[in-house]
Design an enzyme around this catalytic site. Structure first.
Site, mmCIF file in Angstrom:
data_model
loop_
_atom_site.group_PDB
_atom_site.id
_atom_site.type_symbol
_atom_site.label_atom_id
_atom_site.label_comp_id
_atom_site.label_asym_id
_atom_site.label_seq_id
_atom_site.Cartn_x
_atom_site.Cartn_y
_atom_site.Cartn_z
ATOM 1 N N SER A 47 31.393 52.893 31.564
ATOM 2 C CA SER A 47 30.838 52.046 32.618
ATOM 3 C C SER A 47 31.649 50.773 32.774
ATOM 4 O O SER A 47 32.082 50.171 31.797
ATOM 5 C CB SER A 47 29.386 51.674 32.313
ATOM 6 O OG SER A 47 28.890 50.801 33.322
ATOM 7 N N LYS B 136 24.518 56.985 29.137
ATOM 8 C CA LYS B 136 25.156 56.531 30.387
ATOM 9 C C LYS B 136 24.250 56.795 31.580
ATOM 10 O O LYS B 136 24.158 55.982 32.512
ATOM 11 C CB LYS B 136 26.498 57.241 30.564
ATOM 12 C CG LYS B 136 27.222 56.924 31.883
ATOM 13 C CD LYS B 136 27.473 55.418 32.043
ATOM 14 C CE LYS B 136 28.541 55.105 33.093
ATOM 15 N NZ LYS B 136 28.259 55.590 34.430
ATOM 16 N N HIS C 283 21.600 54.182 31.552
ATOM 17 C CA HIS C 283 22.267 52.954 31.993
ATOM 18 C C HIS C 283 22.309 52.908 33.516
ATOM 19 O O HIS C 283 21.975 51.889 34.141
ATOM 20 C CB HIS C 283 23.690 52.904 31.421
ATOM 21 C CG HIS C 283 24.609 51.908 32.081
ATOM 22 N ND1 HIS C 283 25.168 52.126 33.334
ATOM 23 C CD2 HIS C 283 25.069 50.698 31.677
ATOM 24 C CE1 HIS C 283 25.926 51.099 33.668
ATOM 25 N NE2 HIS C 283 25.881 50.218 32.684
ATOM 26 N N ASN C 284 22.706 54.009 34.138
ATOM 27 C CA ASN C 284 22.812 54.038 35.588
ATOM 28 C C ASN C 284 21.446 53.954 36.260
ATOM 29 O O ASN C 284 21.304 53.357 37.329
ATOM 30 C CB ASN C 284 23.534 55.306 36.039
ATOM 31 C CG ASN C 284 25.039 55.220 35.821
ATOM 32 O OD1 ASN C 284 25.500 54.474 34.960
ATOM 33 N ND2 ASN C 284 25.794 55.984 36.570
ATOM 34 N N GLU D 277 20.568 50.465 36.226
ATOM 35 C CA GLU D 277 21.426 49.833 37.236
ATOM 36 C C GLU D 277 20.830 49.973 38.634
ATOM 37 O O GLU D 277 20.812 49.012 39.413
ATOM 38 C CB GLU D 277 22.807 50.481 37.176
ATOM 39 C CG GLU D 277 23.815 49.978 38.191
ATOM 40 C CD GLU D 277 25.103 50.777 38.125
ATOM 41 O OE1 GLU D 277 25.561 51.256 39.187
ATOM 42 O OE2 GLU D 277 25.658 50.937 37.018
#
Length: 470
Positions: free
Chosen positions: A130, A185, A188-189, A192
């Site tokens: 990222s 990940k 995380h997104n 986000e």
């Protein structure tokens, strides 16, 4: 000629920048791209005079150029392209060689690929990366998953190219086997998505209810970035709002069509949360908001029929900028609480053994959601490694308590004005539900028992019960 330490396939911008990063840290790297002209342009352009960077023009040539065990990073579009590459490369590789998928692959695909390649003696790693183009070049947050043996072989490389936090610690750490890295990940997104939606709603509130112009709002965000809201996304939002379109002289944000794109990782996060039983309405609402934004033509037609609320917000109340700031901070905390709950439940389901505090540290630099308060999340899990939810940590309890009145005020005024802020609404509903000792689910369970004999539990004695409602 000395053989390369690592190979890289896929020379889109992320792949190119990652290759330059790897070479810049003293490793020898050989790159390949199916479109020969792309490879040539890269080698004659950005990679010119990079003595540790070479190119190959066939898969056989790439494999032959690498030290053993061979390590190849795949920087291609998630999905079929990854499987296709694996099928091409597998016959050329040997037992102990390592394939590293650095794209945004779905973690269940990574689990499958790991299992299939293990049968052939090849190690597969799913590595979340990222930070966008800048991060790939200067140091991204790296979230590796795969076998311990493979991690030991690539840890020096991945740690070297990762972002470093203010205390010098690398934003890279081994997360667990098979799909662990890509799962982290993915979450995380998802966070986000929520973070970006909440920020856009705060902008909307400042614009529509306080009647501020983009340049003024940009200055507000710049000031917010100096305090507890300090983060990369707040920083770039301030920069965006300060930009003027050279063609029209208007604020740049005002010439951009209100249709937000996506690549699917937010949807994956929401889908997996449903599967895990992890309530994450704010992350889901952020995805739905993008879907709604894509309905631009339909929204334009609807606006002419279903007219906006004609209400002067200032007749009865005065909304302060500080109210919106506090509301944004509270909803940000709540959205992260949802994301870390997904991480916790995913870790339990797939036996990954995540250290949630360490994951927070991985996101302190390099990545898109890097933020000052990730240190607070690390501290929360240091104080209680079995913390059920971030909302039960003393720091976050106090933060929500100090912001709650403002959050309710903002939501009430937005609702009365007909201003859609779905992520704010969902965050408050999550908080109120989480702290509500008794919810109306008892009625739902009675309904289920009535029409489907699904049974229920009682509050006054243990056991499973059914009522003959007729």
């Amino acid at each position: 000629m000395l053989k390369a330490d690592v190979g890289l396939i896929g020379l889109a911008v992320m792949g190119q920048n990652l290759a330059l990063n790897i070479e810049g840290k003293g490793f020898k790297i050989c790159v390949y791209n199916r479109t020969t002209s792309t490879t040539t342009d890269f080698m004659e352009g950005a990679a010119k005079d990079k003595i540790g960077l070479s190119a190959s023009y066939s898969f056989n040539e790439l494999v032959a150029s690498l030290k053993t065990p061979r390590k190849i990073i795949l920087m291609v579009k998630a999905g079929e392209a990854v499987d296709e590459l694996i099928n091409i490369l597998t016959p050329l590789l040997y037992k102990g060689d390592i394939l590293i998928d650095g794209g945004n692959s779905f973690f269940k695909d990574t689990i499958r690929r790991t299992r299939d390649l293990q049968l052939k003696g090849i190690d597969f790693m799913g590595v979340g990366i990222s930070g966008g183009e800048e991060g790939a070049l200067n140091g991204p947050s790296i979230m590796p998953g795969g076998s311990n043996k493979a991690w030991e072989s690539v840890s020096e490389l991945l740690t070297a190219i990762s972002a470093k936090a203010s205390d010098g610690l690398p934003c890279c750490a081994y997360l667990g086997p098979d799909g662990a890295g890509h799962f982290v990940k993915m979450v995380h997104n998802g966070i986000e998505y929520a973070d970006m939606q909440l920020i856009s709603e705060a902008y909307f509130l400042l614009r529509e209810l306080i009647k501020m112009q983009p340049l003024e709002i940009g200055e507000v965000f710049r000031l917010w970035n100096e305090g507890e809201l300090n983060s990369y996304l707040i920083e770039i939002t301030a920069n965006i709002l300060a930009r003027t379109d050279p063609e029209t002289g208007k604020a740049m944000v005002d010439v951009i069509l209100d249709k937000a794109g996506q690549k699917g990782t937010g949807m994956w996060t929401s889908s997996e949360a449903l599967e895990l039983g992890a309530a994450s309405p704010t992350i889901a609402e952020a995805v739905f908001a993008r879907y709604m934004s894509s309905m631009k033509d339909e929204r334009v037609k609807a606006a002419k029929i279903l007219h906006k609320t004609d209400y002067n917000i200032f007749e009865e109340y005065v909304l302060q900028v500080d109210d919106i700031k506090k509301a944004l901070f509270a909803t940000k905390i709540i959205s992260y609480a949802q994301g870390f709950d997904i991480l916790k439940k995913g870790s339990a389901r797939y036996s990954w053994g995540f250290d949630l505090g360490e994951i927070a540290l991985l996101w302190r630099s390099g990545c898109i959601i890097r933020a000052k308060f990730l240190e607070r999340i690390k501290e929360a899990y240091r104080l209680d490694k079995n913390l059920p939810n971030l909302l039960l940590d003393p720091y976050f309890i106090d933060s929500i308590k100090n912001s709650l009145d403002s959050l309710r005020k903002v939501i009430a005024l937005a609702a009365k004005a007909g201003l859609p802020i779905p992520a704010f609404y969902s965050a408050l509903a999550y908080f109120d539900s989480y702290r509500c000792e008794t919810l109306p689910a008892n009625l739902i369970q009675a309904q289920r028992d009535y029409f489907g004999a699904h049974t229920y539990e009682r509050v006054d004695k243990s056991g499973i019960f059914h009522t003959d409602w007729d």
